[in-house]
Design an enzyme around this catalytic site. Structure first.
Site, PDB file in Angstrom:
ATOM      1  N   SER A   1       2.533   2.777  16.629  1.00  0.00           N
ATOM      2  CA  SER A   1       3.859   3.020  16.063  1.00  0.00           C
ATOM      3  C   SER A   1       4.412   1.795  15.337  1.00  0.00           C
ATOM      4  O   SER A   1       3.913   1.410  14.289  1.00  0.00           O
ATOM      5  CB  SER A   1       4.803   3.488  17.181  1.00  0.00           C
ATOM      6  OG  SER A   1       6.025   3.932  16.671  1.00  0.00           O
TER       7      SER A   1
ATOM      8  N   ASP B   1      -1.299  -4.623   3.654  1.00  0.00           N
ATOM      9  CA  ASP B   1      -1.211  -4.108   2.288  1.00  0.00           C
ATOM     10  C   ASP B   1      -0.728  -5.172   1.306  1.00  0.00           C
ATOM     11  O   ASP B   1      -1.161  -5.199   0.147  1.00  0.00           O
ATOM     12  CB  ASP B   1      -0.275  -2.900   2.243  1.00  0.00           C
ATOM     13  CG  ASP B   1      -0.961  -1.610   2.671  1.00  0.00           C
ATOM     14  OD1 ASP B   1      -2.153  -1.673   3.050  1.00  0.00           O
ATOM     15  OD2 ASP B   1      -0.312  -0.548   2.636  1.00  0.00           O
TER      16      ASP B   1
ATOM     17  N   LYS C   1      -0.447   6.276  15.684  1.00  0.00           N
ATOM     18  CA  LYS C   1       0.780   7.082  15.788  1.00  0.00           C
ATOM     19  C   LYS C   1       1.609   6.836  14.529  1.00  0.00           C
ATOM     20  O   LYS C   1       2.321   5.847  14.422  1.00  0.00           O
ATOM     21  CB  LYS C   1       1.592   6.712  17.030  1.00  0.00           C
ATOM     22  CG  LYS C   1       2.867   7.558  17.173  1.00  0.00           C
ATOM     23  CD  LYS C   1       3.688   7.133  18.380  1.00  0.00           C
ATOM     24  CE  LYS C   1       4.968   7.961  18.467  1.00  0.00           C
ATOM     25  NZ  LYS C   1       5.873   7.745  17.327  1.00  0.00           N
TER      26      LYS C   1
END
Length: 439
Positions: free
Chosen positions: A299, A310, A324
């Site tokens: 999460s 990224d 998740k």
């Protein structure tokens, strides 16, 4: 007429009586055949409720039946949507504040089995050796099949000093194994920090709570103070971090980014369409970073790892995360009840959905199993009558070859952590090399 014939005839008549719809609300069979009509579906529900209430062998409370129906409805959705009683609603609010009585595990339902996402560091579950991925077969003497997350949490929490037993199945177990634990007041220290080696800092985030981002800033400032200057490298340890508050994940990622998208969510309505961006406040550390994850990272911790990966702000090292990738909205209901409902999926800045996939590390490093890799070897200094070393300039290098400095013995046995440290030290050494050869 023989008794057996009478009994058979009575049973047949009773069956016809039931199937003909002679109970109150007898038209319910017709409603089942009409698709996509919510009013007819509700009529079906009220018919069944009325039949059960009036004809079940024992008297049952209407409220209990309705709560059971709501729980059943939510079980058809996903493992994270749940109806909360007032007690469960209050417990959820306690979770985010970081203190409660229990054994210290984060759980979910995976493939219809109650599963440990991660043990919380320093808790009875952690000390007992419970691991991410362990399946909870029983809590006490009650099987967990068809048990809701809310009920499981309620059963495992309790007063300080009370004992409880859970039965665990693990891939390496031939048969399930019982673990008896003593409940404690679980105080989750969200952030820990220390200097590992010559300016390389270490930040451990155990869970994303109300003050995680502020605690992280304090930890970074304290490490800079102890180091006497800016850090030359930073390890952010998100292993076995089950997540927590979305806004804290965004704030933590923002600490290390000066611009760009951190995470965005997509849902059915406008409230499910959100984008979160980093801001340049001039205080972001600029040193190289390694983020550590594993199968217990879920999460909010996946949001942070995905954003830094990224944006190429950090190298992600470890094993794939939990996966998740959904957002839950908590909706207060009447009489202090609550509804936790999955309302959106979140995506990393590059558009990756990590739902059921997880964050894949840039460098895959599994925990070391068994004995330590490096053993002591016979060296020149161990020979009898060896020549003493000449006095001269001190040896160059960043350590004594055995990871000394402020690294604790248990940290030296943490293979993944040592590889993260080696990566940062190697980057520092390579940066200092003479690229053109001897002058």
């Amino acid at each position: 007429m023989p008794t057996s014939v009478k009994s058979a005839l009575f049973f047949f008549c009773l069956s016809v009586f039931i199937l003909s719809g002679s109970f109150s609300g007898g038209g319910f069979c017709q409603a089942a055949g009409v698709p996509n009509d919510p009013y007819r579906d509700l009529k079906l529900f009220t018919d069944v409720l009325s039949i059960v209430r009036d004809n079940y062998v024992d008297e049952v409370e209407t409220g209990k039946l309705i709560q059971g129906a709501i729980n059943g409805m939510l079980l058809t959705l996903d493992p994270h949507s749940a109806f909360m009683t007032p007690e469960a609603f209050m417990e959820m609010q306690i979770d985010t504040r970081g203190e409660f009585g229990g054994i210290g595990i984060e759980i979910t339902i995976r493939d219809n089995v109650l599963t440990i996402v991660s043990p919380i560091e320093g808790t009875p579950a952690d000390r007992a050796g419970l691991m991410a991925g362990d399946q909870i077969v029983k809590i006490g003497d009650k099987p967990t099949k068809d048990m809701t997350l809310v009920d499981a949490v309620r059963m495992m929490r309790g007063g300080k000093g009370t004992r409880m037993t859970i039965t665990i199945m693990r891939d390496s177990f031939k048969v399930p194994k019982e673990f008896t634990l003593v409940r404690e007041i679980v105080k989750i220290r969200s952030v820990r920090s220390k200097i590992l080696d010559e300016g390389i800092g270490y930040i451990r985030i155990a869970q994303f709570q109300e003050n995680t981002a502020e605690d992280l800033k304090k930890g970074l400032a304290e490490m800079r103070r102890k180091n006497g200057t800016n850090l030359s490298g930073l390890i952010v340890d998100l292993r076995n971090d089950p997540g927590g508050l979305l806004d804290q994940a965004v704030k933590v990622a923002d600490i290390f980014l000066t611009k760009g998208l951190i995470v965005y969510t997509e849902g059915r309505d406008a409230e499910g369409q959100m984008k979160f961006f980093a801001r340049d406040d001039g205080s972001e550390p600029s040193c190289p970073m390694v983020v550590m994850i594993n199968g217990g990272s879920a999460s909010a911790s996946e949001i942070v790892a995905g954003a830094l990966q990224d944006h190429r702000r950090a190298v992600v090292l470890g094993t794939p995360s939990f996966g998740k990738g959904s957002v839950q909205t908590v909706i207060p209901l009447a009489d202090n009840h609550g509804l936790r409902l999955t309302t959106a999926l979140y995506y990393t800045p590059s558009g990756r959905s990590i739902q059921a996939k997880g964050i894949i590390p840039d460098i895959l490093v599994h925990p070391l199993q068994g004995e330590e890799v490096e053993r002591s070897v016979f060296r020149e200094e161990d020979l009898d009558h060896h020549l003493a070393p000449e006095k001269g300039k001190p040896e160059k290098g960043s350590g004594d070859g055995r990871h000394g400095f402020a690294i604790e013995p248990q940290e030296q046995k943490d293979y993944q952590l040592m590889r993260a440290l080696d990566l940062l030290k190697g980057w520092r050494l390579l940066k200092g090399l003479n690229q053109k050869g001897a002058a």
